[in-house]
Write a protein that holds these residues in place. Sequence first.
Motif, PDB file in Angstrom:
ATOM      1  N   GLU A 188      12.493  -2.924   6.441  1.00  0.00           N
ATOM      2  CA  GLU A 188      11.902  -2.175   5.329  1.00  0.00           C
ATOM      3  C   GLU A 188      10.859  -1.191   5.866  1.00  0.00           C
ATOM      4  O   GLU A 188      10.087  -1.526   6.741  1.00  0.00           O
ATOM      5  N   THR A 189      10.878   0.011   5.340  1.00  0.00           N
ATOM      6  CA  THR A 189       9.841   0.987   5.688  1.00  0.00           C
ATOM      7  C   THR A 189       9.328   1.589   4.392  1.00  0.00           C
ATOM      8  O   THR A 189      10.098   1.791   3.464  1.00  0.00           O
ATOM      9  N   GLY A 190       8.059   1.868   4.357  1.00  0.00           N
ATOM     10  CA  GLY A 190       7.542   2.506   3.141  1.00  0.00           C
ATOM     11  C   GLY A 190       6.045   2.708   3.226  1.00  0.00           C
ATOM     12  O   GLY A 190       5.413   2.295   4.198  1.00  0.00           O
ATOM     13  N   ASN A 191       5.513   3.332   2.190  1.00  0.00           N
ATOM     14  CA  ASN A 191       4.063   3.492   2.113  1.00  0.00           C
ATOM     15  C   ASN A 191       3.406   2.110   2.091  1.00  0.00           C
ATOM     16  O   ASN A 191       3.921   1.185   1.488  1.00  0.00           O
ATOM     17  N   ALA A 192       2.277   2.019   2.740  1.00  0.00           N
ATOM     18  CA  ALA A 192       1.637   0.722   2.925  1.00  0.00           C
ATOM     19  C   ALA A 192       1.469  -0.016   1.602  1.00  0.00           C
ATOM     20  O   ALA A 192       1.740  -1.205   1.496  1.00  0.00           O
ATOM     21  N   HIS A 193       1.025   0.721   0.572  1.00  0.00           N
ATOM     22  CA  HIS A 193       0.759   0.033  -0.693  1.00  0.00           C
ATOM     23  C   HIS A 193       2.051  -0.401  -1.373  1.00  0.00           C
ATOM     24  O   HIS A 193       2.114  -1.441  -2.000  1.00  0.00           O
TER      25      HIS A 193
END
Lengths: 328, 588
Positions: free
Chosen positions: B542-547
């Motif tokens: 999974e990759t994404g914005n931290a929040h």
Amino acid sequence: MNEKTRNTLIIRFVITLLVILAINFFLPRMMPGDPFSTTSSDVQGEDIVTMTEEQRQYFISYYGMDLPLHEQFFRYLANMAHGDFGQSIYYKIPVTSVILIHLPWTILIIFCATALSTAVGIILGLISARNRKKRSDRVMMTGLIAFSEIPSFLLGIILLLIFCVWLKLLPLAGAVTPFAHYAGVVDQALDIAHHAFLPVLTLALAQLTGVYLLTRNTLITVSSKDYIRTAYAKGLGERIVWTRHALRNALLPVVTRTGFMIGLMMGGAVLVETVFSYPGIGLTLRSAVVNRDYALIQGILLVTAVSILLCNLLVDQVYRKLDPRVSD
Amino acid sequence: MTLLEVSDLKCQYRLDSHTVQAVDGVSFYLQPGEILGIVGESGSGKTTIALSILRMLGHSASVSGRVSFEGRDLSSLTVPEMNQLRWKEIAIVFQNSLEALNPVMTIGEQVTEPMLRHLPITPSEAKARCVDLFVMVGLDPSWMNVYPHQLSGGMRQRAMLAMALSCDPRLIVLDEVTSALDAFTRKEIRELLYSLQKTRGYSMVLISHDITFVSSLASRLIVLYSGTIVESGPTPEILNDPRHPYTRGLIHATPDIFLYKDLWGIPGDSPAGEKQTGCPFNLRCTQPVDACRETAPFLRPCGNGREIACHRGGIATLLKAEGLRFRYPLPDKKTLQAVDDVDLEIHEGEVLAVVGQTGSGKSTLAHILAGVLVPETGNVLFMNGSVHGGTQGHRFRGIQIVFQDPFSSTSNRFTVCDAVKEPLDINKIGDGEERLRMVKEALDLVRLPSTDQFLGKYCGELSGGQRQRVALARAMIMKPRLLIADEITSALDVSTAANVLRLLKGLQNRRGFAMIYISHDLSLTLKIADRIAVMDAGRIVETGNAHDVMLSPKTGYTRRLVGARIGLCCHDHDHAQEMRADDRKLKP
């Protein structure tokens, strides 16, 4: 105003009054001389009454001045409490009557001068602020500041020379033409205005620059406020923005100043009335001082001080009406 | 027809000593019924734009460019014509302050004033309409007779809104309407504006530094920096994928968007109107090139209705890894797939955290990215040159790596000076004196003493925290463009770890390098990471914005990782139980 603030206000007023009474009483008595050793006179032709030592002592004890000072003071306070201002030593009539004869004239010129200087000052200030940084503003400001540096008695003398001596347009002295018979009220009013014109002008000119500068500077401060920007955005047009929005806010400090100004003018009146021989309270005070008329000095100073206090009180009330932020 | 069109607007304030270029060539348009947001920090020229639409800049400002409203060129109107149009067609709500309303006039007087000016209406009709307006903005009509100072900030804002709506304008300009309001009132005003726009179709230009507020209402955003537009486009695209380094910095400095991360502003100050050559943002940018210092970039379309003004076409990709695989041979002739088909991208100035439990292949990946290990398949491109066989680690502005264990990454027998200087010695950079100066600079940077006494100390004499900083100084001396930090705090105690981490993030923020931060500690990475890549069994799951990763994990593994944080007795108990329940469900 609730009960508590009203009470503190009254207490403060009483304390101020006591301090004034004390100063009024002791200050004249600290001057050299006494009412019965006058040796010179202002009025030409007046006979200078010189008294023998015996007569002097008689008058001193007649007016109770041989009593210890503190006793005199308490007696004075007691009389004051009964509304008894005492007897003028010079005029030989009650102080109250002397004041009542002269005070209306002073009130007349001070009232007119205040109205004149405030109205003209506000208008000039408005013109100046609207033309800020332009030539007309700079010329007006420099001119008025330079003008305000002339002392009011000197200004009075210059005006007197120009209008009365050279142009012969206006009377030299007095408040009314002596022994005149008036055709009617209008005629009488015109005569009074004729005499009051120069004293009013002199007093007003002395105060004009202050009002002008205050109005101009407050207007400039106010004109950068957000609500002025809002008013422009409403498409109201320059004139309404300046008068309805800017001036209404800028007038608040001007009102406060007018209150103080009346006090200042009471002082100024002594000089101006002397220059124009205007029979107001200022001129009377001067002669009372010259003659060491203790009772009259006390009376006039008291009336002056109380009227200043009343003016301040009045200004406070007016301010409350004008600025809704002060009322709560 | 477009409602409002601003083209090449330039505003200059002439002050006594100098001139300030407040707005420098701004163009935008607004369709009827649309909400356009203009964001930027203070001094970026937002309010000047608002005022110049209504031609309300004073005599000290010179304005050029064209503002047309419903096809009419506003600069060609006379003053009375302009006064006809003001408030009737375009109303403006200024920043909420006690002074935005006249203190000596009642609220009712001020709301009815423009109606009496612009509408054919009697005072009593105006008063009746004022009551309606008050109801519309959610104010009790009894407040009509009070003075501004008797209202709260939120009520004043509503009153100003009622005032703006009084003549039913075609366009409302709202300038910083929420900046002085508390969170509740801010939200209420937001709801009010939203419903007004929905029910009555007002067109609005929303100007604010509050990117959260603006983006919750506006369909399109304009990002303003130092009087120029640096980026514009549809709101969701800009929020999720900012292209300009400034926009990214602005979004990253917004606590409403990044709930967990520590606040780090954009370093430096905006030039605020001083004339300068080159891109106005170049001094604060994380990726300046020579062109940025020489000419100012133009706003150019970059697809999807977006525009960006950047010589590099927006935030550039620094490192790109594709199809990486790596296996370790095990004693029993089996192999362990440590890295399995990993694709990864890191942008200039970005902090990417790679999170996963021990043995998930994070360190192997780090070594491959740094060029220490050669992958079996796939390749890693760093600024379009291959990492493997390249010289990224041997030169300035390349890649540097800091390892987990400072006790083995720095030799006990080296002095501090030798340890920090080592890369310079190996790569034969500079002469002795220059090297010593650079060592001292690097030590200053990591807040270690640069005295001769400290330089002569042996690494073996230092504490763990100090040694990790020496290792950091050794990496920083090469001024890396990308720093790979592999579990650098796991060997340190909590307080030392916190200090080292803040130091590292501070350095990153100030110097603008990109960082890959590898850790098994999710809580810690949330404090510094812009993006998170979750790794499990050699794969990035999974990759994404931290929040986003934290708040709405998409894969089961990430959910377990989020749930694996030990909840303290005083809070988070239900949450932890929930997570355990989730775990049971996930088990086959």
